[in-house]
Design an enzyme around this catalytic site. Structure first.
Site, PDB file in Angstrom:
ATOM      1  N   SER A   1       1.549   0.635 -33.942  1.00 17.22           N
ATOM      2  CA  SER A   1       1.150   1.100 -35.270  1.00 17.22           C
ATOM      3  C   SER A   1       2.356   1.695 -35.996  1.00 17.22           C
ATOM      4  CB  SER A   1      -0.009   2.099 -35.126  1.00 17.22           C
ATOM      5  OG  SER A   1      -0.637   2.325 -36.364  1.00 17.22           O
TER       6      SER A   1
ATOM      7  N   HIS B   1      -7.400  -2.183 -33.081  1.00 14.06           N
ATOM      8  CA  HIS B   1      -6.029  -1.688 -33.209  1.00 14.06           C
ATOM      9  C   HIS B   1      -5.540  -1.044 -31.919  1.00 14.06           C
ATOM     10  CE1 HIS B   1      -2.553  -0.577 -35.496  1.00 14.06           C
ATOM     11  NE2 HIS B   1      -2.795   0.730 -35.472  1.00 14.06           N
TER      12      HIS B   1
ATOM     13  N   ASP C   1      -7.797  -6.268 -35.123  1.00  8.25           N
ATOM     14  CA  ASP C   1      -6.828  -5.218 -35.447  1.00  8.25           C
ATOM     15  C   ASP C   1      -6.806  -4.899 -36.941  1.00  8.25           C
ATOM     16  OD1 ASP C   1      -4.378  -3.607 -35.483  1.00  8.25           O
ATOM     17  OD2 ASP C   1      -3.876  -4.616 -33.599  1.00  8.25           O
TER      18      ASP C   1
END
Length: 329
Positions: free
Chosen positions: A132, A303, A275
């Site tokens: 991320s 995610h 995601d």
């Protein structure tokens, strides 16, 4: 986009890999080494499992946020049976120092922080995996092509804010109508009550952030007294208060020009099937890396691939790292 010959759809043998014992037993192994290492701006907490001087290059994982902690990546410790695994909390997060100085909250300083950790551990060569927001740090680090970099894994990465927001808009539009309409209203001039916005945001997160409940082991780590947890102020300063509007210092971030500087043969994009960083977007970014980076899509994961599908994610990482332990000729 179609998957090219350099794109990899995760599954098959990786899906059959057994869960790590600590996931079943509701306890993660203690660290083999812990340290508070000096970095620009303060000290950060670092934990290591495995032998830093072993025959295989260590793996360092960079958590998301900004403001998150290393706990969401603890399932990667399953890789410590064959190489050292390094986890750390970024400054002003988790177990690290909390100077709360916004001057530290710059992309370049977080990249310098990663470099300082390598020096502090005396690691000569390592693999870097950023998840991320951690993917932003990994991208910026890899763009310099440091000699110590064995490979780069960009997990559900924030490459460009405009692309992240476009993905969020597309995914929000696919939600059940009630949640979708509430989220849109929450961005309007007369938003609903905060509780309604929170409930609708949770629906979004359940679809695209984490689809499975946290394990008992993960919940125990998050509750540890020494873990100060998520830094909301840091998150809001750099990003904002909503997944769908960026108002912080990252609002204009665009790392796409850096893709042209990466080593395609040693770069992997890793995303979940559901995601927030959509697979189609990862494919588009991977195509901009010279020679084409590889793409792994973790079936059934959102995610948080390590939380949703730890065995499959560890299997993909294990195979990728083994392929890239040998220095490039």
């Amino acid at each position: 986009m179609r998957l090219t010959r350099r794109a990899l759809l995760a599954g098959g043998a990786a899906a059959l890999a057994p869960l790590p014992a600590f996931a079943r037993d509701a306890a993660y192994p203690p660290p083999d080494r812990e340290a508070m290492l000096a970095v620009p701006g303060g000290r950060v907490y670092v934990r290591v499992n495995g032998d830093l001087n072993g025959p295989r290059a260590p793996l360092v994982l960079i958590h998301g946020g900004p403001g998150g902690t290393h706990t969401g990546m603890l399932d990667a410790l399953a890789l410590a049976d064959e190489r050292a695994v390094i986890l750390y909390d970024q400054l002003d997060s988790g177990r690290s120092d909390w100077p709360q100085d916004p001057a530290n909250w710059r992309v370049a300083r977080f990249v310098d922080e990663l470099a300082a950790i390598r020096r502090g551990l005396a690691v000569g060569r390592w693999h870097v995996c950023g998840i991320s927001w951690g993917g932003t740090i990994a991208l910026e680090y890899a763009a310099h092509r440091p000699a110590e970099l064995a490979s780069t894994v960009l997990g559900g990465p924030l490459i460009a804010t405009r692309a992240w927001l476009a993905d969020a808009d597309a995914l929000r539009a696919a939600l059940p109508r009630a949640a979708r309409d509430t989220l849109l209203a929450c961005e309007g001039i007369s938003p609903p009550a905060p509780a309604a916005c929170d409930a609708a945001t949770e629906v979004f997160y359940r679809h695209y952030n984490r689809r499975e409940d946290a394990s008992p082991a993960l919940r125990a780590e998050a509750r540890a007294p020494v873990n100060r947890g998520f830094d909301q102020r840091l998150y809001e300063t750099m990003w904002g208060k909503s997944e769908f509007v960026a108002t912080g210092t990252l609002r204009d971030y665009d790392g796409t020009p850096l893709l042209a500087t990466l080593d395609g043969a040693r770069t992997l994009f890793m995303v979940g099937q559901y995601d927030e960083a959509r697979p189609v977007t990862a494919l588009r970014f991977a195509a901009q890396v010279p020679g084409g980076a590889e793409v792994a899509v973790i079936p059934g994961a959102a995610h948080g691939t390590l939380s949703d599908r730890p065995a499959e994610t560890v299997g993909i990482l294990r195979a990728w790292l083994a392929r890239h332990d040998t220095p490039a000729l």
